[in-house]
Each structure stands twice: as C-alpha cells, then as structure tokens.
Design an enzyme around this catalytic site. Sequence first.
Site, short mmCIF file in Angstrom:
data_model
loop_
_atom_site.label_atom_id
_atom_site.label_comp_id
_atom_site.label_asym_id
_atom_site.label_seq_id
_atom_site.Cartn_x
_atom_site.Cartn_y
_atom_site.Cartn_z
NE ARG A 1 30.57 21.12 1.82
CZ ARG A 1 30.09 22.27 2.11
NH1 ARG A 1 30.16 22.00 4.06
NH2 ARG A 1 30.39 23.14 2.48
CE LYS B 1 26.34 38.82 10.06
NZ LYS B 1 26.95 37.96 10.32
N GLY C 1 26.67 27.59 0.57
CA GLY C 1 25.88 26.51 0.41
C GLY C 1 24.46 26.00 0.16
N GLY D 1 33.82 29.75 2.38
CA GLY D 1 34.09 30.54 3.08
C GLY D 1 35.32 30.78 1.31
P1 ADP Z 1 25.45 31.24 0.08
O1 ADP Z 1 25.69 29.30 1.73
O2 ADP Z 1 24.92 31.14 -0.30
O3 ADP Z 1 26.31 32.38 1.06
P2 ADP Z 1 24.50 33.19 2.90
O4 ADP Z 1 24.15 32.04 3.76
O5 ADP Z 1 24.83 34.84 2.02
O6 ADP Z 1 24.00 32.18 1.32
O7 ADP Z 1 22.77 34.01 2.94
C1 ADP Z 1 21.98 32.80 2.73
C2 ADP Z 1 20.29 33.32 3.41
O8 ADP Z 1 19.93 34.99 3.24
C3 ADP Z 1 18.96 32.85 3.13
O9 ADP Z 1 19.20 32.22 4.34
C4 ADP Z 1 18.12 33.91 3.02
O10 ADP Z 1 17.02 32.99 3.04
C5 ADP Z 1 18.38 34.66 3.42
N1 ADP Z 1 18.47 35.96 2.65
C6 ADP Z 1 18.41 36.18 1.71
N2 ADP Z 1 17.42 37.19 1.28
C7 ADP Z 1 17.14 38.33 2.12
C8 ADP Z 1 16.59 38.48 2.48
N3 ADP Z 1 16.10 40.13 1.71
N4 ADP Z 1 16.18 38.99 4.30
C9 ADP Z 1 16.57 37.95 5.05
N5 ADP Z 1 17.38 37.60 4.69
C10 ADP Z 1 17.54 37.37 3.43
MG MG Z 2 25.24 30.23 4.28
#
Ligand code: ADP
Ligand code: MG
Length: 394
Positions: free
Chosen positions: A37, A199, A352, A375
Amino acid sequence: MSLRTLDELGDPAGARVFVRVDFNVPLEHGEVADDFRIRAALPTLRELLDRDAALVLASHLGRPKGEVVDELRLAPVGDRLSELIERDVQAVSDVVGEEATALCSHLGSGEIALLENLRFDPREETNDPAFAQELSTFADTYVDDAFGAAHRAHASVVALPERFERRAGGRLLQREVEVLSKLLHEPDEPYVAVLGGAKVSDKLGVIDGLIERVDALLIGGAMAFTFLAADGVDVGRSLVEEDRFEDVRRARKLADERGVVLLLPEDVVAAPEASLDAKRETVRVEAIPRPLMGLDIGPRTVEEFARTLADAKTILWNGPMGVFELEPFSAGTRGVAHAIAGTGAFTVAGGGDSLAAIRTFGLEDGFDHLSTGGGASLEFLEGKALPGIEVLER
Ligand code: ADP
Ligand code: MG
C-alpha cells in the site's frame, strides 16, 4: 466518471498539500511486513514533490478506537516510506496537537510530514467537523489517494475535503475509479467473476450486484459451503452460515432468472482441521465424510472454473478458493490464479488475502489491476456511491 484529478489542481509549486493516504499496512515486530500500500501511493507523492509541493500525509492504521495505542504508531511506516521515496519523512507523534501544528506551519517545498494515526483521535471516525477544521489548517490543497478508506464517511475523507476549494483524487484513487467504473458500467463480455473467502455474509451485497452484470459467477472458498448446504448438500464440518441460507437461495434464484451461470465446486480437498500435517482427501462435494471439512476446491473444480475463465473478456476475482495460507490447501487458489493470469481478458483482483495469494504465487504481472481497497472495491462494484469519492466529484 467525473472525479477531479491532479490535472485540475493547477500548479502545486509552493502549495502545502494534505494527502490522505492508505498506509494501513500489516506490522510485525515494529516493522512494516508488507509495503504494497505504501508503494501504491508513490506515483501521487512523487508527482506532487516533482512539482515542488510540500506534503502533509495522513493515514489510519488498524483499529485503535480513538485512543493512542503505541503498537499502532505510524513511525515505522514513515521509515519505510522514507526508504522508498528516498527523502526525509518527518513523522510527528500527534494528529492535531502542538507538534503537528508546529511542523506543518514550517514545512517547505519538497518536504514531507507524516501525521500520527488518524484513528488515535475519536473524532476521525465520527466525521467530526471541528476535527476536520483543525486538520484543514495544515494545508491549502487536499488530495485523497486512500481508495481503501473511500467507503467510510470519516473526517479525513469527507468533512475535511469539503473545506478545500482545491481538492482532487490522487493517481491511485483515479485508477481505481476508472477500472472499477469500467467493470460496473461497460465491461467487455463475457464478464466472469470469481468469489471466494471465508464468509458469504461479507460478500452478499456484491454477489447481488454482480449477478446483475456478469455472465458467470464462480464460487469457491468457504462461502461455497453455505450455497451447497442451503441446497441440502451434507458438507460435513465445513464452514456454513446457516443464517444466510435464505440470502443465498435468493441469489441463486436471481442468477437463474438473469441467465447467469453460477458454478459451485464439484470436488474439494477435505481434512479434519486446517493444519499443515492434517490427513487430506480429495472427494466429491456430496461425499465429504462427516468429521471432515472442505478446505480447498479440488482439481476437477479448478479445471471447470478454468474452462469458463478461458472464454472471458473481463474477469474480477475476490477471495481465495481455500486456506491458501497452508501449502496443502493452496492448490485451488494457485490453479485459479494461474488460470486468470493466463487469459487474454482484462483482469482485476481485490481483497487483502487474494492479493497476498497473488504475490505469494509471483503472479502480480498477470493482472491488469490489483485493487488496494477490499471493502471499498466491493461496495463500488455493488453500485453504491462511496462518500469519499462523491466529495471529489465535479
Ligand atoms: P479477501 O481478503 O481476499 O477478501 P477473505 O478475507 O474474504 O478474502 O477470505 C480469506 C480467508 O478465507 C483466508 O484466510 C482463507 O484461509 C479463508 N478460507 C478460504 N477458503 C476456506 C475454507 N474452505 N475454509 C476455511 N477458510 C477458508
Ligand atoms: Mg481478508
């Protein structure tokens, strides 16, 4: 797009420019662990310095909740910035106190001051006009390059710019708005979105927004299990948000009505727990053994996703396909990342963790745009107006 840009600021020589940056970086042992960043802000900072402006920089870092938290001071960020930009960066230990006031009033052309963490002052997050007024005395021009904070109506991104006649978005913010506007309003088709992550509740808004616009939606990561479970599939101990069943059923119905192809995993890598030495099995998604949880998409799913991606002209990716942080569960995310980077499509990634994955795989160059705002980019793609952008429009 009607964002005011640096091109419209006039000559900044001799001006004192307040630049709201997004230096919300991870720290480890008092040092910057990932400077992505900070590097992303350099084009704007260099352009203003080359044109002989003085810079007052401000950012938030973490969630200190309106109090001074020593571990969230910006001094290490200032040190890293100084190395990258090859100039002195004077980090002050307060936000609008005596030290900040004294330094900013004597700042000369080409000099850089870095205010302390904006969120040490509770008035930042309440968009307090008096706080904005105090900040406004530090400069005569305002530039916002903190796209990652543009969805928050906080003082440094809304109340503060309202006080400046001369205000604009920096180059990073400008590029984010240009790219995401293209995805929102005129994507080249087929437009394929890949969503994953932990989530589904974090991403329901953008799922609905994307269904209005994409030709195909590929869903992996833990969020896929809420879709599958809502459909009656027994997903073992995989992460499921039961209180979102109605939402995902509605999203699926909407996708059907719109003729959007919605793909879910066919196979998954399952294990009793997310750990390096857990015993793994690759199984069909309907056959996850009861005591196991799905922790990555399987190879057939990667292939299926890759086939859809190969035809795309525009691709958006947000959210890892599995627990990519652990090597045994990283193949799905790696496979999809390679599939996206290998297409001739216009490719955009955000989030992230997704960006961390792309950097781990060394695939940064395979993407046309890596969005710095998790976000903020999701809300933008949902079609929401972002308060920090609206205030910079003509
Ligand atoms: P981003 O930061 O790219 O938006 P998120 O924060 O929504 O992504 O999600 C990332 C997290 O989701 C990671 O820490 C990853 O380990 C977790 N994750 C992905 N698939 C699974 C799964 N099947 N079970 C548990 N955690 C998961
Ligand atoms: Mg994340």
